[in-house]
Design an enzyme around this catalytic site. Structure first.
Site, PDB file in Angstrom:
ATOM      1  N   ARG A 164       0.834  -1.225   0.000  1.00  0.00           N
ATOM      2  CA  ARG A 164       0.000   0.000   0.000  1.00  0.00           C
ATOM      3  C   ARG A 164       0.865   1.269   0.000  1.00  0.00           C
ATOM      4  O   ARG A 164       0.532   2.277   0.624  1.00  0.00           O
ATOM      5  CB  ARG A 164      -0.930   0.039   1.219  1.00  0.00           C
ATOM      6  CG  ARG A 164      -1.831  -1.147   1.374  1.00  0.00           C
ATOM      7  CD  ARG A 164      -2.950  -1.185   0.342  1.00  0.00           C
ATOM      8  NE  ARG A 164      -3.908  -2.205   0.713  1.00  0.00           N
ATOM      9  CZ  ARG A 164      -3.894  -3.466   0.255  1.00  0.00           C
ATOM     10  NH1 ARG A 164      -2.977  -3.836  -0.630  1.00  0.00           N
ATOM     11  NH2 ARG A 164      -4.795  -4.332   0.631  1.00  0.00           N
ATOM     12  N   SER A 238     -10.729   0.044   3.581  1.00  0.00           N
ATOM     13  CA  SER A 238      -9.945  -0.162   4.803  1.00  0.00           C
ATOM     14  C   SER A 238      -9.363   1.175   5.259  1.00  0.00           C
ATOM     15  O   SER A 238      -8.664   1.829   4.478  1.00  0.00           O
ATOM     16  CB  SER A 238      -8.787  -1.123   4.549  1.00  0.00           C
ATOM     17  OG  SER A 238      -9.269  -2.298   3.973  1.00  0.00           O
ATOM     18  N   GLU A 334      -4.440   4.107   6.276  1.00  0.00           N
ATOM     19  CA  GLU A 334      -4.188   3.897   4.847  1.00  0.00           C
ATOM     20  C   GLU A 334      -4.801   5.050   4.040  1.00  0.00           C
ATOM     21  O   GLU A 334      -4.262   5.485   3.026  1.00  0.00           O
ATOM     22  CB  GLU A 334      -4.832   2.568   4.432  1.00  0.00           C
ATOM     23  CG  GLU A 334      -4.665   2.242   2.978  1.00  0.00           C
ATOM     24  CD  GLU A 334      -5.240   0.886   2.611  1.00  0.00           C
ATOM     25  OE1 GLU A 334      -4.856  -0.132   3.220  1.00  0.00           O
ATOM     26  OE2 GLU A 334      -6.076   0.854   1.698  1.00  0.00           O
TER      27      GLU A 334
HETATM   28  P1  FAD Z   1      -8.559   9.298  -4.833  1.00  0.00           P
HETATM   29  O1  FAD Z   1      -9.227   8.941  -3.544  1.00  0.00           O
HETATM   30  O2  FAD Z   1      -9.211  10.323  -5.669  1.00  0.00           O
HETATM   31  O3  FAD Z   1      -7.061   9.751  -4.518  1.00  0.00           O
HETATM   32  C1  FAD Z   1      -6.219   8.996  -3.672  1.00  0.00           C
HETATM   33  C2  FAD Z   1      -4.867   9.695  -3.558  1.00  0.00           C
HETATM   34  O4  FAD Z   1      -4.213   9.675  -4.817  1.00  0.00           O
HETATM   35  C3  FAD Z   1      -4.966  11.174  -3.199  1.00  0.00           C
HETATM   36  O5  FAD Z   1      -3.838  11.499  -2.414  1.00  0.00           O
HETATM   37  C4  FAD Z   1      -4.918  11.892  -4.528  1.00  0.00           C
HETATM   38  O6  FAD Z   1      -4.414  13.205  -4.427  1.00  0.00           O
HETATM   39  C5  FAD Z   1      -3.990  10.999  -5.306  1.00  0.00           C
HETATM   40  N1  FAD Z   1      -4.284  10.920  -6.756  1.00  0.00           N
HETATM   41  C6  FAD Z   1      -5.409  10.421  -7.331  1.00  0.00           C
HETATM   42  N2  FAD Z   1      -5.295  10.442  -8.663  1.00  0.00           N
HETATM   43  C7  FAD Z   1      -4.080  10.964  -8.949  1.00  0.00           C
HETATM   44  C8  FAD Z   1      -3.385  11.260 -10.167  1.00  0.00           C
HETATM   45  N3  FAD Z   1      -3.917  11.011 -11.358  1.00  0.00           N
HETATM   46  N4  FAD Z   1      -2.150  11.808 -10.073  1.00  0.00           N
HETATM   47  C9  FAD Z   1      -1.590  12.079  -8.876  1.00  0.00           C
HETATM   48  N5  FAD Z   1      -2.207  11.827  -7.690  1.00  0.00           N
HETATM   49  C10 FAD Z   1      -3.433  11.287  -7.728  1.00  0.00           C
HETATM   50  N6  FAD Z   1      -7.863  -0.088  -2.091  1.00  0.00           N
HETATM   51  C11 FAD Z   1      -7.095  -1.189  -2.287  1.00  0.00           C
HETATM   52  O7  FAD Z   1      -5.871  -1.076  -2.458  1.00  0.00           O
HETATM   53  N7  FAD Z   1      -7.622  -2.432  -2.288  1.00  0.00           N
HETATM   54  C12 FAD Z   1      -8.942  -2.656  -2.105  1.00  0.00           C
HETATM   55  O8  FAD Z   1      -9.388  -3.789  -2.139  1.00  0.00           O
HETATM   56  C13 FAD Z   1      -9.789  -1.519  -1.891  1.00  0.00           C
HETATM   57  N8  FAD Z   1     -11.107  -1.681  -1.648  1.00  0.00           N
HETATM   58  C14 FAD Z   1     -11.894  -0.594  -1.419  1.00  0.00           C
HETATM   59  C15 FAD Z   1     -13.266  -0.791  -1.180  1.00  0.00           C
HETATM   60  C16 FAD Z   1     -14.090   0.290  -0.971  1.00  0.00           C
HETATM   61  C17 FAD Z   1     -15.573   0.058  -0.694  1.00  0.00           C
HETATM   62  C18 FAD Z   1     -13.568   1.608  -1.010  1.00  0.00           C
HETATM   63  C19 FAD Z   1     -14.481   2.787  -0.824  1.00  0.00           C
HETATM   64  C20 FAD Z   1     -12.215   1.815  -1.223  1.00  0.00           C
HETATM   65  C21 FAD Z   1     -11.354   0.708  -1.425  1.00  0.00           C
HETATM   66  N9  FAD Z   1      -9.986   0.865  -1.659  1.00  0.00           N
HETATM   67  C22 FAD Z   1      -9.187  -0.232  -1.888  1.00  0.00           C
HETATM   68  C23 FAD Z   1      -9.367   2.205  -1.640  1.00  0.00           C
HETATM   69  C24 FAD Z   1      -9.471   2.945  -3.005  1.00  0.00           C
HETATM   70  O9  FAD Z   1     -10.510   2.437  -3.783  1.00  0.00           O
HETATM   71  C25 FAD Z   1      -8.170   2.830  -3.806  1.00  0.00           C
HETATM   72  O10 FAD Z   1      -7.086   3.311  -3.073  1.00  0.00           O
HETATM   73  C26 FAD Z   1      -8.249   3.586  -5.149  1.00  0.00           C
HETATM   74  O11 FAD Z   1      -7.125   3.312  -5.923  1.00  0.00           O
HETATM   75  C27 FAD Z   1      -8.388   5.099  -4.980  1.00  0.00           C
HETATM   76  O12 FAD Z   1      -8.663   5.645  -6.254  1.00  0.00           O
HETATM   77  P2  FAD Z   1      -9.314   7.068  -6.442  1.00  0.00           P
HETATM   78  O13 FAD Z   1      -9.285   7.387  -7.894  1.00  0.00           O
HETATM   79  O14 FAD Z   1     -10.643   7.111  -5.790  1.00  0.00           O
HETATM   80  O15 FAD Z   1      -8.282   7.966  -5.659  1.00  0.00           O
HETATM   81  P1  NAP Z   2     -10.140 -10.942   4.851  1.00  0.00           P
HETATM   82  O1  NAP Z   2     -10.282 -11.899   3.726  1.00  0.00           O
HETATM   83  O2  NAP Z   2     -11.147 -10.922   5.947  1.00  0.00           O
HETATM   84  O3  NAP Z   2      -8.689 -11.094   5.490  1.00  0.00           O
HETATM   85  C1  NAP Z   2      -8.257 -10.221   6.526  1.00  0.00           C
HETATM   86  C2  NAP Z   2      -6.849  -9.770   6.230  1.00  0.00           C
HETATM   87  O4  NAP Z   2      -5.981 -10.877   6.315  1.00  0.00           O
HETATM   88  C3  NAP Z   2      -6.758  -9.193   4.854  1.00  0.00           C
HETATM   89  O5  NAP Z   2      -6.725  -7.816   4.986  1.00  0.00           O
HETATM   90  C4  NAP Z   2      -5.529  -9.822   4.240  1.00  0.00           C
HETATM   91  O6  NAP Z   2      -4.429  -8.921   4.092  1.00  0.00           O
HETATM   92  C5  NAP Z   2      -5.113 -10.906   5.205  1.00  0.00           C
HETATM   93  N1  NAP Z   2      -5.198 -12.224   4.532  1.00  0.00           N
HETATM   94  C6  NAP Z   2      -6.287 -13.007   4.378  1.00  0.00           C
HETATM   95  N2  NAP Z   2      -5.966 -14.142   3.745  1.00  0.00           N
HETATM   96  C7  NAP Z   2      -4.648 -14.073   3.490  1.00  0.00           C
HETATM   97  C8  NAP Z   2      -3.729 -14.947   2.853  1.00  0.00           C
HETATM   98  N3  NAP Z   2      -4.099 -16.127   2.361  1.00  0.00           N
HETATM   99  N4  NAP Z   2      -2.445 -14.547   2.738  1.00  0.00           N
HETATM  100  C9  NAP Z   2      -2.045 -13.357   3.226  1.00  0.00           C
HETATM  101  N5  NAP Z   2      -2.872 -12.487   3.830  1.00  0.00           N
HETATM  102  C10 NAP Z   2      -4.154 -12.842   3.974  1.00  0.00           C
HETATM  103  O7  NAP Z   2     -10.040  -9.446   4.258  1.00  0.00           O
HETATM  104  P2  NAP Z   2     -11.156  -8.501   3.670  1.00  0.00           P
HETATM  105  O8  NAP Z   2     -11.253  -7.298   4.509  1.00  0.00           O
HETATM  106  O9  NAP Z   2     -12.395  -9.257   3.343  1.00  0.00           O
HETATM  107  O10 NAP Z   2     -10.475  -8.044   2.321  1.00  0.00           O
HETATM  108  C11 NAP Z   2     -10.210  -8.957   1.287  1.00  0.00           C
HETATM  109  C12 NAP Z   2      -9.140  -8.405   0.377  1.00  0.00           C
HETATM  110  O11 NAP Z   2      -9.587  -7.170  -0.203  1.00  0.00           O
HETATM  111  C13 NAP Z   2      -7.842  -8.095   1.108  1.00  0.00           C
HETATM  112  O12 NAP Z   2      -6.780  -8.371   0.265  1.00  0.00           O
HETATM  113  C14 NAP Z   2      -7.937  -6.612   1.387  1.00  0.00           C
HETATM  114  O13 NAP Z   2      -6.678  -5.999   1.449  1.00  0.00           O
HETATM  115  C15 NAP Z   2      -8.729  -6.109   0.187  1.00  0.00           C
HETATM  116  N6  NAP Z   2      -9.515  -4.924   0.573  1.00  0.00           N
HETATM  117  C16 NAP Z   2      -8.845  -3.750   0.687  1.00  0.00           C
HETATM  118  C17 NAP Z   2      -9.527  -2.598   1.021  1.00  0.00           C
HETATM  119  C18 NAP Z   2      -8.803  -1.284   1.072  1.00  0.00           C
HETATM  120  O14 NAP Z   2      -9.450  -0.261   1.157  1.00  0.00           O
HETATM  121  N7  NAP Z   2      -7.499  -1.275   1.023  1.00  0.00           N
HETATM  122  C19 NAP Z   2     -10.894  -2.636   1.277  1.00  0.00           C
HETATM  123  C20 NAP Z   2     -11.520  -3.869   1.184  1.00  0.00           C
HETATM  124  C21 NAP Z   2     -10.828  -5.014   0.830  1.00  0.00           C
HETATM  125  P3  NAP Z   2      -4.212  -7.937   2.832  1.00  0.00           P
HETATM  126  O15 NAP Z   2      -5.104  -6.781   3.114  1.00  0.00           O
HETATM  127  O16 NAP Z   2      -2.782  -7.586   2.962  1.00  0.00           O
HETATM  128  O17 NAP Z   2      -4.561  -8.646   1.582  1.00  0.00           O
END
Ligand code: FAD
Ligand code: NAP
Length: 338
Positions: A164, A238, A334
């Site tokens: 991340r 998250s 995050e």
């Molecule tokens: P924004 O929120 O608009 O911006 C995020 C940051 O990036 C800000 O600092 C902004 O200034 C910068 N930025 C955006 N675009 C640019 C650009 N073109 N150039 C320079 N800077 C820029 N994230 C995960 O990693 N894994 C997940 O599974 C995941 N699940 C999610 C589930 C839900 C329900 C939600 C609401 C969010 C989730 N996220 C997850 C977080 C989010 O969706 C991601 O981080 C996504 O990539 C953000 O994209 P955005 O376009 O909305 O960015």
């Molecule tokens: P989950 O399956 O309930 O698992 C909980 C956490 O344990 C996850 O965050 C994941 O870490 C870790 N995990 C689970 N299984 C694993 C494996 N086999 N090996 C290594 N790590 C493992 O998680 P969840 O909340 O439902 O999310 C599922 C996936 O979607 C995850 O990868 C999570 O990161 C992603 N997600 C991200 C966001 C976001 O905003 N960043 C939001 C929703 C979901 P990791 O997070 O490192 O994968």
């Protein structure tokens, strides 16, 4: 190109926080971006670049110019024996891009289905889910330097991707606007269903032969059943990262808390599920006014209706403190805080 004043950002952030931007403009091409960056206002203010607003918490009105990236377009630029090289505009919706890849049989992004936001933000925090991170399919990006307006190309190595993390959250913070990303998508599929829930869902779906479409569908089903839809309940996914601790600290905690959830990392540390830590501290399903902690996933903080960004931020402080008191682990946010 029009710069507007005093614009509400409620529709532009998935938390649905009501704040305003002092100035607001959008751009649909690199030329428009260059023109915008040449405006006099930009010599006074550092812009805030916005994609889908799904990884941002606004805690106050934004006292600068918000620039929304709306550069569209997806193009196959080349291919070799193993890969398709596909370039997408930074304003392309990420999930639409994943669907495009499924339609064209380009493999590698199926586990990343249904992540909100746009292409331009995917390298920002090296988005990841279900065992796959964007760095595995990332080839290069183009970005415009905010001050000198030069367009540069950055390779995978240049971006210093981590869990991340990327160089854009540190050394290059607020210096570049990402305008496009080129992904390197596989011709030969290598499925990753190492996350137990994905394999289980595929079984429940009755899938006999894996395909990138069935893996994506499994991910979509799990996500839809577990995560709050931002159109209904405001959230940014998250709120915290999963912390990494040493094996020694993990083993100590395991004696005291036998059900602790941890996964060994490449560096032989242990990644702890932050959601589990938060749940153990009693926050899952917590609600105070319109601020809350999601009932199905404690890692997701929510805005039920009219919460303020400061209210959500304060809850995150309380969670960090209580997790630290109980486990001596300090959670890191995050979500990007403004
Ligand atoms: P924004 O929120 O608009 O911006 C995020 C940051 O990036 C800000 O600092 C902004 O200034 C910068 N930025 C955006 N675009 C640019 C650009 N073109 N150039 C320079 N800077 C820029 N994230 C995960 O990693 N894994 C997940 O599974 C995941 N699940 C999610 C589930 C839900 C329900 C939600 C609401 C969010 C989730 N996220 C997850 C977080 C989010 O969706 C991601 O981080 C996504 O990539 C953000 O994209 P955005 O376009 O909305 O960015
Ligand atoms: P989950 O399956 O309930 O698992 C909980 C956490 O344990 C996850 O965050 C994941 O870490 C870790 N995990 C689970 N299984 C694993 C494996 N086999 N090996 C290594 N790590 C493992 O998680 P969840 O909340 O439902 O999310 C599922 C996936 O979607 C995850 O990868 C999570 O990161 C992603 N997600 C991200 C966001 C976001 O905003 N960043 C939001 C929703 C979901 P990791 O997070 O490192 O994968």
């Amino acid at each position: 190109m029009q710069i507007k004043g005093n614009i509400s950002l409620k529709e532009f952030n998935t938390f649905g926080i009501e704040v305003s931007a002092k100035y607001f403009a959008s751009f649909r091409s690199e030329r428009m971006l260059q023109e915008l960056l040449s405006q006099r206002l930009l010599s006074i203010y550092t812009p805030l670049i916005l994609g889908g607003g799904s990884n941002i918490l606004f805690t106050k009105d934004v006292d600068t110019i918000v620039m929304k990236n709306e550069i569209e377009g997806i193009e196959l630029i080349s291919q070799d024996e193993d890969y398709f090289y596909v370039k997408a505009g930074a304003g392309v919706n990420w999930h639409s891009f994943v669907m495009y890849c499924l339609d064209h049989n380009y493999a590698g992004v199926e586990n990343l289905a249904l992540i909100p936001g746009n292409v331009g933000a995917t390298p920002m925090q090296n988005i990841g889910a279900y065992g796959v991170e964007i760095k595995e399919v990332f080839h290069s990006l183009e970005a415009m330097h905010i001050k000198d307006k030069a367009l540069v190309v950055m390779s995978n190595k240049d971006c210093s991707f981590g869990y991340r993390e990327s160089i854009f959250k540190h050394k290059y913070k607020n210096q570049f606007v990402i305008t496009s990303v080129t992904y390197k998508l596989k011709k030969e599929v290598e499925f990753n269903i190492s996350y137990g829930s994905v394999a289980k869902e595929l079984e429940m779906m009755g899938v006999k032969e894996l395909s990138i479409r069935s893996v994506a569908q499994a991910v979509i089903n799990i996500r839809s059943s577990k995560l709050p839809n931002p159109k209904i309940i405001g959230n940014a996914g998250s709120f915290f990262k999963n912390p990494e601790i040493s094996l020694a600290q993990y083993e100590e905690l395991k004696i005291k808390f036998p059900s602790i959830v941890g996964y060994t990392t490449e560096k032989d540390n242990v990644k702890i599920a932050a959601g589990w830590l938060i749940e153990q501290c009693g926050w899952k399903g917590f609600r105070e006014g319109d601020v809350g902690c999601h009932e199905k996933q404690a890692l997701v903080l929510v805005n039920f209706a009219k919460a303020t960004g400061a209210g959500i931020y304060n809850l995150s402080e309380r969670i960090i403190e209580s997790v630290f008191q109980q486990f001596q682990i300090r959670l890191e946010r995050e979500v990007n805080i403004y």
